[in-house]
Design a protein around this motif. Structure first.
Motif, PDB file in Angstrom:
ATOM      1  N   CYS A  66       0.831  -1.210   0.000  1.00 30.93           N
ATOM      2  CA  CYS A  66       0.000   0.000   0.000  1.00 30.93           C
ATOM      3  C   CYS A  66       0.867   1.263   0.000  1.00 30.93           C
ATOM      4  O   CYS A  66       0.580   2.211  -0.730  1.00 30.93           O
ATOM      5  CB  CYS A  66      -0.953  -0.001   1.190  1.00 30.93           C
ATOM      6  SG  CYS A  66      -2.174   1.326   1.095  1.00 30.93           S
ATOM      7  N   GLU A  67       1.935   1.262   0.793  1.00 31.78           N
ATOM      8  CA  GLU A  67       2.850   2.419   0.813  1.00 31.78           C
ATOM      9  C   GLU A  67       3.425   2.666  -0.576  1.00 31.78           C
ATOM     10  O   GLU A  67       3.460   3.802  -1.057  1.00 31.78           O
ATOM     11  CB  GLU A  67       4.009   2.165   1.790  1.00 31.78           C
ATOM     12  CG  GLU A  67       3.670   2.501   3.209  1.00 31.78           C
ATOM     13  CD  GLU A  67       4.794   2.132   4.187  1.00 31.78           C
ATOM     14  OE1 GLU A  67       4.812   2.735   5.262  1.00 31.78           O
ATOM     15  OE2 GLU A  67       5.635   1.257   3.879  1.00 31.78           O
ATOM     16  N   ARG A  70       0.549   4.017  -2.969  1.00 33.00           N
ATOM     17  CA  ARG A  70       0.171   5.416  -2.730  1.00 33.00           C
ATOM     18  C   ARG A  70       1.236   6.392  -3.236  1.00 33.00           C
ATOM     19  O   ARG A  70       0.924   7.513  -3.605  1.00 33.00           O
ATOM     20  CB  ARG A  70      -0.097   5.662  -1.243  1.00 33.00           C
ATOM     21  CG  ARG A  70      -1.268   4.871  -0.665  1.00 33.00           C
ATOM     22  CD  ARG A  70      -2.578   5.176  -1.365  1.00 33.00           C
ATOM     23  NE  ARG A  70      -3.712   4.586  -0.657  1.00 33.00           N
ATOM     24  CZ  ARG A  70      -4.764   4.057  -1.256  1.00 33.00           C
ATOM     25  NH1 ARG A  70      -4.841   4.022  -2.568  1.00 33.00           N
ATOM     26  NH2 ARG A  70      -5.764   3.561  -0.562  1.00 33.00           N
ATOM     27  N   GLY A  71       2.496   5.955  -3.266  1.00 28.35           N
ATOM     28  CA  GLY A  71       3.575   6.837  -3.724  1.00 28.35           C
ATOM     29  C   GLY A  71       3.954   6.634  -5.179  1.00 28.35           C
ATOM     30  O   GLY A  71       4.857   7.279  -5.688  1.00 28.35           O
ATOM     31  N   ARG A  77      -3.294   4.191  -7.804  1.00 31.21           N
ATOM     32  CA  ARG A  77      -2.765   4.791  -6.569  1.00 31.21           C
ATOM     33  C   ARG A  77      -3.833   5.336  -5.621  1.00 31.21           C
ATOM     34  O   ARG A  77      -3.603   5.412  -4.414  1.00 31.21           O
ATOM     35  CB  ARG A  77      -1.712   5.846  -6.874  1.00 31.21           C
ATOM     36  CG  ARG A  77      -2.267   7.122  -7.468  1.00 31.21           C
ATOM     37  CD  ARG A  77      -1.190   8.105  -7.788  1.00 31.21           C
ATOM     38  NE  ARG A  77      -0.747   8.752  -6.562  1.00 31.21           N
ATOM     39  CZ  ARG A  77       0.238   9.634  -6.510  1.00 31.21           C
ATOM     40  NH1 ARG A  77       0.888   9.951  -7.602  1.00 31.21           N
ATOM     41  NH2 ARG A  77       0.568  10.199  -5.380  1.00 31.21           N
ATOM     42  N   ASP A  78      -4.993   5.722  -6.142  1.00 29.53           N
ATOM     43  CA  ASP A  78      -6.030   6.316  -5.281  1.00 29.53           C
ATOM     44  C   ASP A  78      -7.213   5.393  -4.999  1.00 29.53           C
ATOM     45  O   ASP A  78      -8.198   5.822  -4.407  1.00 29.53           O
ATOM     46  CB  ASP A  78      -6.538   7.618  -5.916  1.00 29.53           C
ATOM     47  CG  ASP A  78      -5.432   8.664  -6.015  1.00 29.53           C
ATOM     48  OD1 ASP A  78      -4.607   8.741  -5.084  1.00 29.53           O
ATOM     49  OD2 ASP A  78      -5.381   9.381  -7.029  1.00 29.53           O
ATOM     50  N   GLY A 100      -1.789   4.494   4.158  1.00 29.07           N
ATOM     51  CA  GLY A 100      -2.855   4.819   3.217  1.00 29.07           C
ATOM     52  C   GLY A 100      -3.932   3.751   3.090  1.00 29.07           C
ATOM     53  O   GLY A 100      -4.718   3.760   2.146  1.00 29.07           O
ATOM     54  N   THR A 102      -7.360   2.073   3.473  1.00 31.78           N
ATOM     55  CA  THR A 102      -8.688   2.675   3.553  1.00 31.78           C
ATOM     56  C   THR A 102      -9.530   2.022   4.648  1.00 31.78           C
ATOM     57  O   THR A 102     -10.246   2.679   5.394  1.00 31.78           O
ATOM     58  CB  THR A 102      -9.441   2.503   2.206  1.00 31.78           C
ATOM     59  OG1 THR A 102      -8.551   2.801   1.139  1.00 31.78           O
ATOM     60  CG2 THR A 102     -10.664   3.393   2.138  1.00 31.78           C
TER      61      THR A 102
END
Length: 125
Positions: A66-67, A70-71, A77-78, A100, A102
């Motif tokens: 996930c890290e 997100r980067g 990514r979203d 990040g 959810t």
């Protein structure tokens, strides 16, 4: 109506099978990864509506995936990321949130709880 796509990454084959069957019955299209590296490869190659990651996987943990996501510049990514975990400590939840994640589901859980979460995050519930 377009079919929503989900990437499910868990190193436990029996759980992957159960969740794939359960979510497919709800009309979702699933792709499976058996470790964090495979999940990353899928996320670089395909577009998904949602990702379900196990916390403790070989190669990369769900939080590390996930890290990275997100980067990254990935089109994924979203998208919403659900983390499945046996780690229920507050520090683990904080780490997941910082990465990040959810939604956070602690094992053991009911497949119905997962379907509910997926539906809410994809606007189907």
């Amino acid at each position: 109506m377009t079919v929503k796509t989900i990437l499910l990454a868990d190193d436990e084959a029996s759980l992957r099978f159960l969740l794939t069957e359960t979510l497919a019955d709800e009309g979702y299209a699933l792709s499976e990864a058996e470790d964090g590296r495979q999940a990353k490869e899928w996320l670089e190659a395909e577009t998904f509506d949602l990702v379900i990651l196990d916390y403790m996987m070989p190669e990369l943990t769900g939080v590390e995936v996930c890290e990275w996501l997100r980067g990254s510049a990935s089109p994924n990514r979203d998208i919403p990321v659900i983390l499945l975990t046996a780690k229920a400590l507050e520090k683990d939840k904080e780490r997941a949130k910082a990465a990040g994640i959810t939604s956070y589901i602690v094992k053991p859980f009911s497949p119905l709880q997962l379907i509910d979460d997926v539906g809410k995050l994809l606007g189907d519930g």
